[in-house]
Design a protein around this motif. Structure first.
Motif, mmCIF file in Angstrom:
data_model
loop_
_atom_site.group_PDB
_atom_site.id
_atom_site.type_symbol
_atom_site.label_atom_id
_atom_site.label_comp_id
_atom_site.label_asym_id
_atom_site.label_seq_id
_atom_site.Cartn_x
_atom_site.Cartn_y
_atom_site.Cartn_z
ATOM 1 N N CYS A 307 0.822 -1.251 0.022
ATOM 2 C CA CYS A 307 -0.107 0.064 -0.021
ATOM 3 C C CYS A 307 0.761 1.325 -0.140
ATOM 4 O O CYS A 307 1.974 1.204 0.483
ATOM 5 N N GLY A 308 0.511 2.448 -0.635
ATOM 6 C CA GLY A 308 0.936 3.624 -0.186
ATOM 7 C C GLY A 308 2.400 3.674 -0.873
ATOM 8 O O GLY A 308 2.417 3.170 -2.134
ATOM 9 N N SER A 309 3.328 4.299 -0.194
ATOM 10 C CA SER A 309 4.831 4.591 -0.730
ATOM 11 C C SER A 309 5.367 3.101 -0.990
ATOM 12 O O SER A 309 6.052 2.885 -2.012
ATOM 13 N N VAL A 353 5.239 -6.048 0.650
ATOM 14 C CA VAL A 353 6.268 -4.894 1.058
ATOM 15 C C VAL A 353 5.655 -3.804 2.140
ATOM 16 O O VAL A 353 4.467 -3.480 1.998
ATOM 17 N N SER A 354 6.283 -3.780 3.422
ATOM 18 C CA SER A 354 5.441 -2.940 4.328
ATOM 19 C C SER A 354 6.644 -2.413 5.109
ATOM 20 O O SER A 354 7.071 -3.170 6.151
ATOM 21 N N SER A 356 5.845 -0.881 8.114
ATOM 22 C CA SER A 356 5.598 -1.337 9.494
ATOM 23 C C SER A 356 5.519 -2.842 9.725
ATOM 24 O O SER A 356 5.593 -3.304 10.827
ATOM 25 N N THR A 359 0.377 -3.262 8.071
ATOM 26 C CA THR A 359 -0.787 -2.506 7.378
ATOM 27 C C THR A 359 -1.540 -3.590 7.303
ATOM 28 O O THR A 359 -1.147 -4.756 6.598
ATOM 29 N N THR A 362 -2.212 -5.090 3.767
ATOM 30 C CA THR A 362 -1.075 -5.845 3.072
ATOM 31 C C THR A 362 -0.770 -7.130 3.948
ATOM 32 O O THR A 362 -0.695 -8.351 3.355
ATOM 33 N N VAL A 405 5.160 10.541 9.759
ATOM 34 C CA VAL A 405 4.104 9.779 9.124
ATOM 35 C C VAL A 405 4.429 9.469 7.609
ATOM 36 O O VAL A 405 4.163 8.417 7.240
ATOM 37 N N ALA A 406 4.890 10.273 6.863
ATOM 38 C CA ALA A 406 5.297 10.114 5.563
ATOM 39 C C ALA A 406 6.582 9.369 5.454
ATOM 40 O O ALA A 406 7.474 9.536 6.111
ATOM 41 N N SER A 407 6.518 8.193 4.479
ATOM 42 C CA SER A 407 7.550 7.299 4.347
ATOM 43 C C SER A 407 8.693 7.938 3.524
ATOM 44 O O SER A 407 8.519 8.479 2.523
ATOM 45 N N LEU A 491 2.275 11.496 -4.289
ATOM 46 C CA LEU A 491 1.538 11.142 -2.756
ATOM 47 C C LEU A 491 2.244 12.112 -1.865
ATOM 48 O O LEU A 491 1.518 12.318 -0.830
ATOM 49 N N VAL A 612 -1.296 1.746 9.521
ATOM 50 C CA VAL A 612 -2.717 1.594 9.161
ATOM 51 C C VAL A 612 -3.111 0.323 9.441
ATOM 52 O O VAL A 612 -2.985 -0.612 8.667
#
Ligand code: M6R
Length: 615
Positions: A307-309, A353-354, A356, A359, A362, A405-407, A491, A612
């Motif tokens: 997800c996301g970045s 891929v995460s 944290s 998520t 994921t 918060v932003a990767s 993003l 998340v």
């Protein structure tokens, strides 16, 4: 999505709670609260504040009235899911007697029927949260004679969903009962204290003797004592966590915010991540994969899930795998993969891929891939995270704790590690042309120097970015390896500067979105020298012809590109497959500059949380 802290037996309860909550704020900051067993009165004291990013500050003030002789205590920082971010919905939640308090991270899937039953049995609920049902269920078990640990076990037997919880009770003022399913929870002890926390950083101030709770395990934490059982009450041996970094590394270290600190840590993150995995002579070592070379050589498809970045890193990895390993690869957003009844090719390698490792989209996609027959590898930054534990093999990025918060550094470390994985696959499959392995691994082993060069140009990037500080419409364009970079740049700008930013494949603009291009729109294009450079520049001309201002991420010294655009973010040249690691750096500075110019909190952008753990 929330942060939990619990402490018992430690000398300075309030300071520990506040410090823990501050470290956990990245998990959500809609509200914060604590509950403290009061030994003097035999009761329970609670304080809560719902002031968005100011909640912990307010709580600190309220703690001036906290009990002077505190027993077991729990705290919580919330990212709202069920119920608005108000004080009444802030944790800890109390039972009807006010003598049991509970904090929760996760979602109780069947809370509605549970709440209906509780209401029918006369309980008075005082929030709109899913969480509150838990404390009333525990209350019923306690009323029937159970101690707190038994009551929690029985209550969890009827609960569906994801949770990490910590519970205290006035009658057992030394004890914290903690339990988890899917959401993470760490417990730890010293000779005279006990700690419960959502992550290692928040627990380190108390002890390095830390244990990760397993699925459906319940821990009873006392000063100097820890018992872990499963939901049936059978004892379980707790699993010790090896902690290799200090809490100091999780602090700002002289930078104005975590984001700039973490941007500047990127060269180190890349270096540490590739260390021992590649050398300049063509050797690749990914032993932690736990999947032998023969099996890897037989892989017929690679499916990235993220997800996301992390998804953008996966998109770049897809290209690297197809380029070097010549095996088909896909990257899919985890929340979609999970629900589309995926049919996986025979011998698929699924790579979750995460940053944290928690998520929930994921995590569930990874479980789905396994159900569909794939071998599963987790690529994560968090040792012993849920994904790391559940996957067949795990590759850790070594970016250190990421608090913003932003990767940033974790994203770049993912890009580097996934490229190493692609090269490794190429080696074991024998798909690389002669000399390519040596050449590519030599290039990658100096990649951190190119990242350092780009990070070193930060001030230059910020100066360019300031020219566009008040622009409201951005497009980010790229092709091939440039596309994941464009997606990541957009993003970052959205999440930090709250500016509309759309990313598109440069060649796709003419199929519709070009009608939105007009004077005032800024187009950021990844235009470093690749085989597609001429095509990218033709797309740039199409944008300029319609009045857009064009900013190019271009190779240092590339005068030809500079002449064709309005501003340049110059980067050191690296070959295309590796280029996202370097090319994304100026776009991080762009987002950072615009966010600061607008007075936004770069570490805690609105509406977001670092981890998340809800769908
Ligand atoms: O921990 P994960 O990498 O699984 O997180 C995935 C996304 O939530 C995350 O990358 C998010 O998009 C970041 N805030 C982006 O900066």
């Amino acid at each position: 999505m929330c942060g939990i802290i619990g402490t018992t037996g430690a000398p300075d309860t309030c300071a520990l709670l506040v410090a823990g909550l501050e470290l956990l704020e990245y998990r959500g900051y809609d509200s914060a609260g604590v509950a403290i067993c009061d030994r003097a009165t035999g009761g329970l004291w609670r304080a809560r504040a719902a002031e968005h990013a100011g909640s912990i500050g307010r709580l600190r003030t309220l703690l001036a009235d906290a009990p002077r002789d505190p027993g077991a205590s729990i705290g919580h920082t919330r990212w709202a899911t069920h119920g608005r971010p108000t004080e009444e919905n802030a944790h800890p939640h109390l039972d009807c007697t006010g003598r049991i308090a509970l904090v929760h991270n996760g979602i109780i899937g069947n809370y509605r029927p549970l709440a209906a039953g509780l209401d029918a049995r006369g309980h008075k609920r005082s929030s709109q949260t899913d969480t509150e049902v838990l404390v009333h269920l525990v209350e019923e078990e306690v009323a029937s004679g159970a101690d707190l640990a038994q009551a929690v076990r029985r209550c969890l037997a009827v609960v569906r969903g994801d949770f990490a919880i910590a519970v205290v009770r006035a009658e057992e003022p030394d004890v914290i009962v903690a339990a988890r399913r899917t959401s993470p929870l760490i417990v730890g002890i010293t000779a005279s204290a006990g700690i419960v926390a959502s992550d290692v950083a928040a627990a380190l101030a108390t002890t390095r003797e830390l244990y990760a709770l397993g699925e459906d395990e319940v821990a009873t934490v006392r000063p100097g004592g820890l018992e872990v059982v499963d939901l049936t009450g059978r004892p379980v041996e707790p699993r010790r966590i090896e902690v290799s970094w200090s809490v100091q590394r999780a602090m700002k270290g002289g930078y104005p915010d975590f984001m700039s600190k973490e941007i500047h840590e990127q060269p180190q993150a890349v270096r540490d991540t590739l260390l021992g995995r590649l050398d300049g002579s063509g050797c690749t070592e990914l032993d932690e994969l736990e999947i032998g070379e023969r099996e890897l050589a037989g892989i017929e498809r690679v499916q990235f899930l993220a997800c996301g970045s992390s998804f953008h890193a996966a998109l770049a990895a897809r290209q690297a795998v197809e380029h070097w390993a010549r095996v088909g690869a896909d990257a899919e957003v985890a929340s979609e993969f999970r629900y589309r009844e995926p049919v996986l090719a025979h011998r698929t390698l699924a790579v979750a891929v995460s940053q944290s490792g928690e998520t929930v989209d994921t995590l569930h996609a990874m479980r789905e891939a396994r159900r569909a027959g794939a071998r599963v590898v987790a690529v994560t930054n968090v040792v012993d995270s849920v994904m790391a534990r559940e996957a067949d093999g795990v590759l850790y990025t070594r970016a250190g704790p990421e608090i913003g918060v932003a990767s940033t550094k974790s994203h770049i470390a993912q890009l580097a590690l996934l490229q190493a994985l692609a090269l490794h696959l190429g080696r074991v499959r024998g798909s690389l042309p002669a000399g390519e392995l040596e050449r590519a691994s030599a290039a990658m082993s100096t990649l951190h120097l190119a990242v350092a060069d780009a990070v070193g140009r930060g001030e230059e990037y910020c100066r360019v970015a300031e020219r566009f500080a008040h622009v409201e419409d951005f497009y980010f364009l790229g092709r091939r390896a440039g596309l994941p970079v464009a997606l990541e740049g957009a993003l970052k700008l959205k999440e930090l500067a709250y500016v509309r930013a759309e990313a598109y494949p440069a060649g796709e603009m003419k199929h519709g979105p070009i009608s939105l291009i007009e004077p005032g729109v800024v187009v950021v294009v990844v235009a470093t020298r690749t085989a597609l450079w001429e095509k990218v520049m033709a797309n740039v001309e199409e944008m300029r012809a319609r009045g857009a201002t064009v900013v190019a991420v271009a190779d240092d010294g590339d005068e030809e590109t500079a002449e064709l655009v309005d501003a340049v973010l110059a980067v050191p040249h690296v070959e295309e497959v590796c280029s996202p690691v370097v090319n994304v750096v100026p776009l991080q500075f762009l987002a950072y500059t615009l966010a600061r110019a607008r007075g936004n909190d770069v570490d805690r952008p609105r509406n977001l949380a670092k981890v998340v753990t809800v769908e």
